[in-house]
Design a protein around this motif. Structure first.
Motif, PDB file in Angstrom:
ATOM      1  N   ALA A   1      16.285 -60.694 -13.007  1.00  0.00           N
ATOM      2  CA  ALA A   1      15.657 -60.517 -14.284  1.00  0.00           C
ATOM      3  C   ALA A   1      15.808 -58.813 -14.361  1.00  0.00           C
ATOM      4  O   ALA A   1      16.073 -58.327 -15.455  1.00  0.00           O
ATOM      5  CB  ALA A   1      14.180 -60.954 -14.228  1.00  0.00           C
ATOM      6  N   VAL A   2      15.676 -58.111 -13.340  1.00  0.00           N
ATOM      7  CA  VAL A   2      15.862 -56.870 -13.330  1.00  0.00           C
ATOM      8  C   VAL A   2      17.201 -56.301 -13.559  1.00  0.00           C
ATOM      9  O   VAL A   2      17.532 -55.382 -14.407  1.00  0.00           O
ATOM     10  CB  VAL A   2      15.447 -56.070 -11.999  1.00  0.00           C
ATOM     11  CG1 VAL A   2      15.715 -54.845 -11.813  1.00  0.00           C
ATOM     12  CG2 VAL A   2      13.750 -56.316 -11.522  1.00  0.00           C
ATOM     13  N   TYR A   3      18.174 -56.939 -12.829  1.00  0.00           N
ATOM     14  CA  TYR A   3      19.495 -56.808 -13.054  1.00  0.00           C
ATOM     15  C   TYR A   3      19.950 -57.101 -14.667  1.00  0.00           C
ATOM     16  O   TYR A   3      20.595 -56.045 -15.328  1.00  0.00           O
ATOM     17  CB  TYR A   3      20.260 -57.591 -12.427  1.00  0.00           C
ATOM     18  CG  TYR A   3      21.887 -57.489 -12.909  1.00  0.00           C
ATOM     19  CD1 TYR A   3      22.605 -56.530 -12.448  1.00  0.00           C
ATOM     20  CD2 TYR A   3      22.748 -58.586 -13.727  1.00  0.00           C
ATOM     21  CE1 TYR A   3      24.071 -56.449 -12.921  1.00  0.00           C
ATOM     22  CE2 TYR A   3      24.013 -58.278 -14.101  1.00  0.00           C
ATOM     23  CZ  TYR A   3      24.481 -57.104 -13.742  1.00  0.00           C
ATOM     24  OH  TYR A   3      25.855 -56.827 -13.907  1.00  0.00           O
ATOM     25  N   GLU A   4      19.382 -57.897 -15.293  1.00  0.00           N
ATOM     26  CA  GLU A   4      19.602 -58.099 -16.809  1.00  0.00           C
ATOM     27  C   GLU A   4      19.120 -56.991 -17.668  1.00  0.00           C
ATOM     28  O   GLU A   4      19.528 -56.342 -18.500  1.00  0.00           O
ATOM     29  CB  GLU A   4      18.837 -59.387 -17.145  1.00  0.00           C
ATOM     30  CG  GLU A   4      19.092 -59.652 -18.716  1.00  0.00           C
ATOM     31  CD  GLU A   4      18.659 -61.025 -19.394  1.00  0.00           C
ATOM     32  OE1 GLU A   4      18.298 -61.140 -20.445  1.00  0.00           O
ATOM     33  OE2 GLU A   4      18.257 -62.015 -18.529  1.00  0.00           O
ATOM     34  N   MET A   5      17.691 -56.462 -17.305  1.00  0.00           N
ATOM     35  CA  MET A   5      17.166 -55.510 -18.177  1.00  0.00           C
ATOM     36  C   MET A   5      17.729 -54.157 -17.754  1.00  0.00           C
ATOM     37  O   MET A   5      17.963 -53.405 -18.847  1.00  0.00           O
ATOM     38  CB  MET A   5      15.692 -55.418 -17.501  1.00  0.00           C
ATOM     39  CG  MET A   5      14.804 -56.543 -18.258  1.00  0.00           C
ATOM     40  SD  MET A   5      13.156 -56.437 -17.680  1.00  0.00           S
ATOM     41  CE  MET A   5      12.663 -54.947 -18.465  1.00  0.00           C
ATOM     42  N   ALA A   6      18.422 -53.920 -16.519  1.00  0.00           N
ATOM     43  CA  ALA A   6      18.876 -52.762 -16.196  1.00  0.00           C
ATOM     44  C   ALA A   6      20.530 -52.767 -16.859  1.00  0.00           C
ATOM     45  O   ALA A   6      20.899 -51.635 -17.586  1.00  0.00           O
ATOM     46  CB  ALA A   6      19.254 -52.499 -14.778  1.00  0.00           C
ATOM     47  N   SER A   7      20.844 -53.737 -17.117  1.00  0.00           N
ATOM     48  CA  SER A   7      22.222 -53.805 -17.932  1.00  0.00           C
ATOM     49  C   SER A   7      22.226 -53.448 -19.177  1.00  0.00           C
ATOM     50  O   SER A   7      22.998 -52.889 -19.948  1.00  0.00           O
ATOM     51  CB  SER A   7      22.881 -55.249 -17.748  1.00  0.00           C
ATOM     52  OG  SER A   7      23.298 -55.658 -16.285  1.00  0.00           O
ATOM     53  N   ILE A   8      20.922 -53.787 -19.878  1.00  0.00           N
ATOM     54  CA  ILE A   8      20.620 -53.459 -21.277  1.00  0.00           C
ATOM     55  C   ILE A   8      20.355 -52.058 -21.571  1.00  0.00           C
ATOM     56  O   ILE A   8      21.035 -51.478 -22.481  1.00  0.00           O
ATOM     57  CB  ILE A   8      19.609 -54.504 -21.920  1.00  0.00           C
ATOM     58  CG1 ILE A   8      20.015 -56.059 -21.810  1.00  0.00           C
ATOM     59  CG2 ILE A   8      19.120 -54.068 -23.035  1.00  0.00           C
ATOM     60  CD1 ILE A   8      19.128 -56.806 -21.961  1.00  0.00           C
ATOM     61  N   ALA A   9      19.599 -51.719 -20.643  1.00  0.00           N
ATOM     62  CA  ALA A   9      19.078 -50.224 -20.691  1.00  0.00           C
ATOM     63  C   ALA A   9      20.651 -49.170 -20.354  1.00  0.00           C
ATOM     64  O   ALA A   9      21.104 -48.486 -21.046  1.00  0.00           O
ATOM     65  CB  ALA A   9      18.611 -49.901 -19.450  1.00  0.00           C
ATOM     66  N   ARG A  10      21.496 -49.608 -19.533  1.00  0.00           N
ATOM     67  CA  ARG A  10      22.806 -49.182 -19.136  1.00  0.00           C
ATOM     68  C   ARG A  10      23.689 -49.024 -20.199  1.00  0.00           C
ATOM     69  O   ARG A  10      24.404 -48.100 -20.731  1.00  0.00           O
ATOM     70  CB  ARG A  10      23.425 -49.715 -17.754  1.00  0.00           C
ATOM     71  CG  ARG A  10      24.738 -48.656 -17.690  1.00  0.00           C
ATOM     72  CD  ARG A  10      24.966 -48.212 -16.205  1.00  0.00           C
ATOM     73  NE  ARG A  10      24.171 -48.426 -15.255  1.00  0.00           N
ATOM     74  CZ  ARG A  10      23.681 -47.165 -14.544  1.00  0.00           C
ATOM     75  NH1 ARG A  10      23.996 -46.037 -14.882  1.00  0.00           N
ATOM     76  NH2 ARG A  10      23.192 -47.467 -13.400  1.00  0.00           N
ATOM     77  N   PHE A  11      23.624 -50.235 -21.017  1.00  0.00           N
ATOM     78  CA  PHE A  11      24.568 -50.356 -22.245  1.00  0.00           C
ATOM     79  C   PHE A  11      24.056 -49.272 -23.429  1.00  0.00           C
ATOM     80  O   PHE A  11      25.042 -48.870 -23.886  1.00  0.00           O
ATOM     81  CB  PHE A  11      24.371 -51.794 -22.935  1.00  0.00           C
ATOM     82  CG  PHE A  11      25.063 -52.021 -24.024  1.00  0.00           C
ATOM     83  CD1 PHE A  11      26.462 -52.127 -24.202  1.00  0.00           C
ATOM     84  CD2 PHE A  11      24.424 -51.943 -25.395  1.00  0.00           C
ATOM     85  CE1 PHE A  11      26.957 -52.280 -25.398  1.00  0.00           C
ATOM     86  CE2 PHE A  11      25.030 -52.076 -26.485  1.00  0.00           C
ATOM     87  CZ  PHE A  11      26.281 -52.317 -26.593  1.00  0.00           C
ATOM     88  N   HIS A  12      22.766 -49.279 -23.527  1.00  0.00           N
ATOM     89  CA  HIS A  12      22.233 -48.377 -24.533  1.00  0.00           C
ATOM     90  C   HIS A  12      22.722 -46.828 -24.319  1.00  0.00           C
ATOM     91  O   HIS A  12      23.037 -46.066 -25.162  1.00  0.00           O
ATOM     92  CB  HIS A  12      20.744 -48.458 -24.536  1.00  0.00           C
ATOM     93  CG  HIS A  12      20.429 -49.840 -25.310  1.00  0.00           C
ATOM     94  ND1 HIS A  12      19.104 -50.147 -25.216  1.00  0.00           N
ATOM     95  CD2 HIS A  12      20.923 -50.832 -25.982  1.00  0.00           C
ATOM     96  CE1 HIS A  12      18.901 -51.276 -25.994  1.00  0.00           C
ATOM     97  NE2 HIS A  12      19.893 -51.889 -26.341  1.00  0.00           N
ATOM     98  N   LEU A  13      22.481 -46.704 -22.855  1.00  0.00           N
ATOM     99  CA  LEU A  13      22.665 -45.256 -22.561  1.00  0.00           C
ATOM    100  C   LEU A  13      24.329 -44.955 -22.460  1.00  0.00           C
ATOM    101  O   LEU A  13      24.325 -43.853 -23.116  1.00  0.00           O
ATOM    102  CB  LEU A  13      22.204 -45.000 -20.807  1.00  0.00           C
ATOM    103  CG  LEU A  13      20.750 -44.789 -20.752  1.00  0.00           C
ATOM    104  CD1 LEU A  13      20.479 -45.109 -19.396  1.00  0.00           C
ATOM    105  CD2 LEU A  13      20.220 -43.900 -21.125  1.00  0.00           C
ATOM    106  N   ASN A  14      25.049 -45.880 -22.228  1.00  0.00           N
ATOM    107  CA  ASN A  14      26.440 -45.482 -22.494  1.00  0.00           C
ATOM    108  C   ASN A  14      26.872 -45.398 -23.810  1.00  0.00           C
ATOM    109  O   ASN A  14      27.546 -44.423 -24.518  1.00  0.00           O
ATOM    110  CB  ASN A  14      27.380 -46.792 -21.953  1.00  0.00           C
ATOM    111  CG  ASN A  14      27.386 -46.630 -20.245  1.00  0.00           C
ATOM    112  OD1 ASN A  14      27.066 -45.892 -19.900  1.00  0.00           O
ATOM    113  ND2 ASN A  14      27.675 -47.769 -19.783  1.00  0.00           N
ATOM    114  N   HIS A  15      26.113 -46.150 -24.893  1.00  0.00           N
ATOM    115  CA  HIS A  15      26.453 -46.220 -26.179  1.00  0.00           C
ATOM    116  C   HIS A  15      25.832 -44.576 -26.786  1.00  0.00           C
ATOM    117  O   HIS A  15      26.794 -44.176 -27.779  1.00  0.00           O
ATOM    118  CB  HIS A  15      25.774 -47.122 -26.862  1.00  0.00           C
ATOM    119  CG  HIS A  15      26.008 -47.246 -28.456  1.00  0.00           C
ATOM    120  ND1 HIS A  15      27.254 -47.860 -28.705  1.00  0.00           N
ATOM    121  CD2 HIS A  15      25.205 -47.155 -29.595  1.00  0.00           C
ATOM    122  CE1 HIS A  15      27.253 -47.466 -30.258  1.00  0.00           C
ATOM    123  NE2 HIS A  15      25.984 -47.443 -30.760  1.00  0.00           N
TER     124      HIS A  15
END
Length: 144
Positions: free
Chosen positions: A56-70
């Motif tokens: 669950a944490v990996y999924e949330m962290a992946s979304i946060a990282r996607f937003h940061l990269n964008h």
């Protein structure tokens, strides 16, 4: 992304202090994360709880990282240097997500919530100074 990072960072403390889960219910369900794994740790280890939490944490962290990269891709469109200061929280989010990744997305790991400039087991000799240096560089250059 900053909000997601704050939710991840406060997972353990909110569960123990306020009996609140900061992981969205749909994400917890998708990973079969039992709420009592965080809310009632005194009930003993729950089989598969740690792996479900990490998923669950990996999924949330992946979304946060996607937003940061964008946001990184779009930051050159911001012309005002004062407006770029609004992006400084992204630096601490990136730092936290990097620490989280280094401990296998275990939000309960003691090294994930280090206090920059005070203690650090991550990053060796310069680990404690990494966040202040990154913030300084971002403040001076306007790039995170």
């Amino acid at each position: 992304s900053y909000g997601i990072t704050v939710a991840l960072r406060s997972t353990a403390s909110n569960a123990t202090r306020y009996q609140e889960l900061t992981i969205p219910a749909d994400v917890a369900r998708r990973h079969s994360l039992p709420s009592q794994y965080l809310l009632r740790p005194e009930s003993g280890p729950i089989e598969g709880g740690k792996e479900a939490l990490q998923g669950a944490v990996y999924e949330m962290a992946s979304i946060a990282r996607f937003h940061l990269n964008h946001a990184r891709k779009l930051q050159h469109q911001i012309k005002s240097s004062q407006a770029k200061l609004c992006l400084l929280p992204a630096v601490s989010s990136i730092f936290y997500l990097d620490n989280l990744e280094s401990v296998g997305y275990d939000v309960l790991h003691p090294d994930v919530n280090i206090i920059p400039g005070v203690t650090s087991h991550i990053g060796g000799k310069w680990g404690a100074m990494k966040l202040p240096l990154l913030l300084g560089r971002s403040w001076l250059t306007g790039v995170f």
